[in-house]
Design a protein around this motif. Structure first.
Motif, PDB file in Angstrom:
ATOM      1  N   VAL A   1       0.848  -1.268   0.131  1.00 23.59           N
ATOM      2  CA  VAL A   1      -0.174  -0.108   0.027  1.00 23.59           C
ATOM      3  C   VAL A   1       0.862   1.059  -0.039  1.00 23.59           C
ATOM      4  O   VAL A   1       1.684   1.357   0.925  1.00 23.59           O
ATOM      5  N   LEU A   2       0.438   2.309  -0.830  1.00 24.34           N
ATOM      6  CA  LEU A   2       1.252   3.396  -1.026  1.00 24.34           C
ATOM      7  C   LEU A   2       0.216   4.452  -0.455  1.00 24.34           C
ATOM      8  O   LEU A   2      -0.783   4.634  -1.175  1.00 24.34           O
ATOM      9  N   ASN A   3       0.732   5.050   0.769  1.00 23.85           N
ATOM     10  CA  ASN A   3      -0.056   6.144   1.429  1.00 23.85           C
ATOM     11  C   ASN A   3       0.367   7.658   0.583  1.00 23.85           C
ATOM     12  O   ASN A   3       1.236   8.066   0.906  1.00 23.85           O
ATOM     13  N   LEU A   4      -0.216   7.963  -0.421  1.00 29.20           N
ATOM     14  CA  LEU A   4      -0.079   9.354  -0.980  1.00 29.20           C
ATOM     15  C   LEU A   4      -0.928  10.279  -0.870  1.00 29.20           C
ATOM     16  O   LEU A   4      -1.518  10.742  -1.824  1.00 29.20           O
ATOM     17  N   ALA A   5      -1.707  10.171   0.301  1.00 27.54           N
ATOM     18  CA  ALA A   5      -2.934  10.952   0.491  1.00 27.54           C
ATOM     19  C   ALA A   5      -2.805  12.425   1.090  1.00 27.54           C
ATOM     20  O   ALA A   5      -3.682  13.179   1.579  1.00 27.54           O
ATOM     21  N   GLY A   6      -1.403  13.027   0.481  1.00 25.22           N
ATOM     22  CA  GLY A   6      -1.181  14.373   0.850  1.00 25.22           C
ATOM     23  C   GLY A   6      -1.344  14.929   2.387  1.00 25.22           C
ATOM     24  O   GLY A   6      -0.655  14.116   3.248  1.00 25.22           O
ATOM     25  N   ILE A   7      -1.955  15.772   2.639  1.00 22.85           N
ATOM     26  CA  ILE A   7      -2.339  16.220   4.022  1.00 22.85           C
ATOM     27  C   ILE A   7      -3.127  15.237   4.867  1.00 22.85           C
ATOM     28  O   ILE A   7      -3.163  15.538   5.854  1.00 22.85           O
ATOM     29  N   GLU A   8      -3.640  14.271   4.425  1.00 20.65           N
ATOM     30  CA  GLU A   8      -4.262  13.288   5.067  1.00 20.65           C
ATOM     31  C   GLU A   8      -3.484  11.925   5.234  1.00 20.65           C
ATOM     32  O   GLU A   8      -3.887  10.543   5.685  1.00 20.65           O
ATOM     33  N   ILE A   9      -2.104  12.018   5.007  1.00 24.78           N
ATOM     34  CA  ILE A   9      -1.065  10.963   5.104  1.00 24.78           C
ATOM     35  C   ILE A   9      -0.987  10.537   6.620  1.00 24.78           C
ATOM     36  O   ILE A   9      -1.525   9.153   6.782  1.00 24.78           O
ATOM     37  N   ASP A  10      -1.378  11.049   7.711  1.00 25.96           N
ATOM     38  CA  ASP A  10      -1.418  10.705   9.115  1.00 25.96           C
ATOM     39  C   ASP A  10      -2.752  10.226   9.477  1.00 25.96           C
ATOM     40  O   ASP A  10      -2.818   8.992  10.013  1.00 25.96           O
ATOM     41  N   ARG A  11      -3.726  10.626   9.114  1.00 29.41           N
ATOM     42  CA  ARG A  11      -5.154  10.029   9.102  1.00 29.41           C
ATOM     43  C   ARG A  11      -5.195   8.833   8.450  1.00 29.41           C
ATOM     44  O   ARG A  11      -5.532   7.943   8.977  1.00 29.41           O
ATOM     45  N   THR A  12      -4.504   8.474   7.322  1.00 23.82           N
ATOM     46  CA  THR A  12      -4.624   7.576   6.716  1.00 23.82           C
ATOM     47  C   THR A  12      -3.675   6.244   7.233  1.00 23.82           C
ATOM     48  O   THR A  12      -4.147   5.048   7.649  1.00 23.82           O
TER      49      THR A  12
ATOM     50  N   ALA B   1      -6.626  28.255  -2.731  1.00 23.14           N
ATOM     51  CA  ALA B   1      -5.892  28.118  -1.586  1.00 23.14           C
ATOM     52  C   ALA B   1      -5.631  26.440  -1.514  1.00 23.14           C
ATOM     53  O   ALA B   1      -6.479  25.751  -1.992  1.00 23.14           O
ATOM     54  N   GLY B   2      -4.362  26.130  -1.186  1.00 28.63           N
ATOM     55  CA  GLY B   2      -4.176  24.674  -0.976  1.00 28.63           C
ATOM     56  C   GLY B   2      -3.347  24.465   0.378  1.00 28.63           C
ATOM     57  O   GLY B   2      -3.210  25.373   0.890  1.00 28.63           O
ATOM     58  N   ALA B   3      -3.157  23.251   0.823  1.00 31.95           N
ATOM     59  CA  ALA B   3      -2.478  22.578   1.879  1.00 31.95           C
ATOM     60  C   ALA B   3      -1.190  21.870   1.549  1.00 31.95           C
ATOM     61  O   ALA B   3      -1.400  20.918   0.790  1.00 31.95           O
ATOM     62  N   ARG B   4      -0.065  22.420   1.768  1.00 34.23           N
ATOM     63  CA  ARG B   4       1.238  21.598   1.234  1.00 34.23           C
ATOM     64  C   ARG B   4       1.501  20.419   2.220  1.00 34.23           C
ATOM     65  O   ARG B   4       1.272  20.583   3.500  1.00 34.23           O
TER      66      ARG B   4
END
Ligand SMILES: Cc1cc2nc3c(=O)[nH]c(=O)nc-3n(C[C@H](O)[C@H](O)[C@H](O)COP(=O)(O)OP(=O)(O)OC[C@H]3O[C@@H](n4cnc5c(N)ncnc54)[C@H](O)[C@@H]3O)c2cc1C
Length: 512
Positions: free
Chosen positions: A237-248, A351-354
């Motif tokens: 599994v590749l977790n490339l969930a952006g700002i939701e990496i921790d949540r994932t 707007a975006g979140a890095r």
């Protein structure tokens, strides 16, 4: 008929070599490179492909020069040779990536002539930048134009310079060509559609809602869309969930308390119109907080920004706020007091979140290097890898490194396939297209490119919204065409128009 794709239940019980969570530029590019290496790939995106940070960035395809700048003074490199090495490596990666993208997807890029004033208080001089530019030219090896120039004092023909504050403090001015991602959404889409050509399963509007180990090394993922749930298996599994990496990561039973890996830093940009003489030209400076501020060309407009603030709001609702827009306008006006900025009409904002790498000692996260790998085997979770702070510029480099790592774990896959990096053939669609051409294009986006809404078509499958080409009349034509193909009622068509208007107001401050 509302939906043209197969029901999610169709995939229930299927097994994949690699499941990728997150369809931003990094997930899409990883899917493309892994599918080309012969792996059976699943890519799952909970909203539309490329609708996260990938679509909300500053859109700069850096040549690398910026990454050689010291934080305060050039002498800091004497005491931190490791930092210098890391900066050289980053600049080299950027130079190589820019050269590769310039030579494969030039149609999605646009050149910008960027000026950088060097003030007397700066910790480096013009000739230091000359050396940096020579290094970048060597690293780039002529793959893309850099066109570096330097002038002494403020005597530069670059149109922005005479509008800068503190003219007497300008020691020299440099200017160079950087490229701009005119259409980053399309780069991500082309990559995941090419992955699909090579056998990958790609699903937008499908969320990973549960992630569990299955045996010692495999994974079970529960997927959900608006209608169904399904579960699938994956060896990796590749977790490339952006700002939701921790949540994932924390979905995994037993990993719910692991330390953070990602720091979400919000950035806002604002689009205004400047006089014609500034077209194609941009300027980079510093704001009152010592952060970068850019004024960059965007067709007949310019965008100003970004901001840099910690973000802990809803991950799907990263939108520009009044106070952020005011801050940018104030800072840009202070940088360029000679220009009519504060009274300019706000043409658009975003707007975006890095997804920056978390660092307990840095409030704004660890800025360099890019693309940090987090192998969750450290936490007892084998074959789960997250990647933080992979930027758009280096997406192919990140995907190649990911593929190499997975090959090392899973071993060789089926026969490889040639990657197609060329811009994909897409039916032309403009506000003046004939009804037949609109029908042809809309049908293509709905049936061959996973679009489900007018936003998907106008904001990502085409550059029309970002080019400010969407009028209420044109939107009505698009929605009518979608309605005919999908058999929508009048009510459903009105709801689609309202939904588009609501989206562009909340996300872009554009009133239709
Ligand atoms: C203000 C700003 C300025 C920037 N400037 C530049 C620049 O000039 N140049 C540059 O190269 N880069 C720039 N960047 C950085 C760049 O945009 C990002 O680093 C890059 O787009 C990250 O891509 P990603 O694929 O990792 O994440 P994203 O594009 O955010 O994709 C992650 C995806 O995961 C999905 N997801 C999350 N959870 C789940 C789940 N459970 N199931 C399914 N899907 C899920 C999300 O919906 C999202 O679409 C900037 C970013 C910002 C915000």
């Amino acid at each position: 008929m509302e939906n043209l794709r197969s029901a999610l239940t169709h995939f229930h019980g299927q097994s994949f070599d690699v499941a990728i969570i997150g369809g931003g530029i990094n997930g899409c590019s990883a899917a493309q490179h892994l599918a080309a290496s012969g792996y059976k790939v699943l890519l799952v995106e909970k909203r539309d492909f490329a609708s996260g940070a990938t679509s909300r960035s500053g859109r700069i395809l850096h040549c690398g020069l910026r990454f050689l700048a010291p934080q305060k003074s050039i002498s800091e490199f004497l005491f931190a040779p490791g930092t210098l090495l890391m900066k050289l490596r980053t600049a080299s990666d950027m130079a190589v990536a820019q050269g590769e993208l310039y030579n494969t997807i030039r149609a999605y890029l646009r050149p910008m002539d960027i000026a950088l004033p060097i003030y007397k208080h700066a910790g480096y001089s013009g000739w230091h930048v000359d050396i940096g530019a020579a290094l970048v030219r060597l690293m780039n090896r002529g793959r893309s134009p850099i066109n570096y120039r330097r002038w002494k004092g403020a005597a530069s023909p670059h149109p922005f310079i005479r509008h800068l504050a503190n003219q007497g403090d300008i020691r020299s001015v440099v200017a160079f060509t950087d490229q701009q991602f005119r259409w980053p959404e399309r780069i991500a889409l082309d990559a995941c559609l090419n992955a699909e050509d090579m056998g990958a399963v790609i699903r937008n509007y499908t969320q990973v809602v549960k992630l569990e180990k299955s045996g010692k090394t495999s994974w079970k993922l529960t997927l959900a869309d608006s209608e169904h749930k399904a579960s699938v298996d994956a060896r990796y599994v590749l977790n490339l969930a952006g700002i939701e990496i921790d949540r994932t990561n924390r979905m995994v039973p037993g990993l719910d308390n692991i330390p953070p890996r990602v720091r979400a830093m919000k950035g806002v940009h604002v689009l205004i119109r400047l006089p014609e003489e500034f077209r194609g030209h941009g300027i980079a400076g510093e704001n009152s907080e010592g952060e970068h501020i850019f004024c960059l060309p965007w067709g007949e407009y310019h965008y100003l920004g970004p901001t840099e603030t910690f973000y802990d709001g809803h991950p799907d609702e990263v939108t520009p706020l009044d106070e952020e827009i005011d801050f940018i306008i104030r800072e840009a006006q202070a940088l360029l007091p000679g220009l009519p900025i504060k009274d300019a009409k706000i043409e658009m904002a975003w707007a975006g979140a890095r997804p920056i790498t978390f660092d307990a000692n840095r409030a704004k996260g660890k800025r360099l290097p890019f693309s940090i790998f987090h192998d969750m085997v450290d936490q007892g979770a084998r074959n789960l890898l997250a990647v933080t702070w992979g930027i758009i510029v280096n997406h192919r480099q990140t995907a190649r490194r990911v593929t190499k790592k997975i090959k090392g774990v899973l071993g060789a896959a089926g026969p490889g396939k040639p990657i197609n990096y060329s811009p994909r053939e897409v039916p032309a669609l403009t506000p003046t297209s004939s009804a037949a051409d609109i029908e042809h294009a809309v049908r293509h986006f709905l049936t061959a490119e996973h679009a489900t809404s007018a936003v998907d078509i106008l904001c990502r499958r085409t550059p029309l919204f970002w080019d400010k080409a969407v009028t209420p009349e044109f939107l009505a034509k698009i929605v009518d065409t979608m309605g005919s193909i999908l058999h929508w009622s009048d009510r459903r068509r009105h709801a689609e128009i309202d939904s588009f208007a609501d989206y562009v107001w909340r996300n872009h401050r554009v009133e239709l």
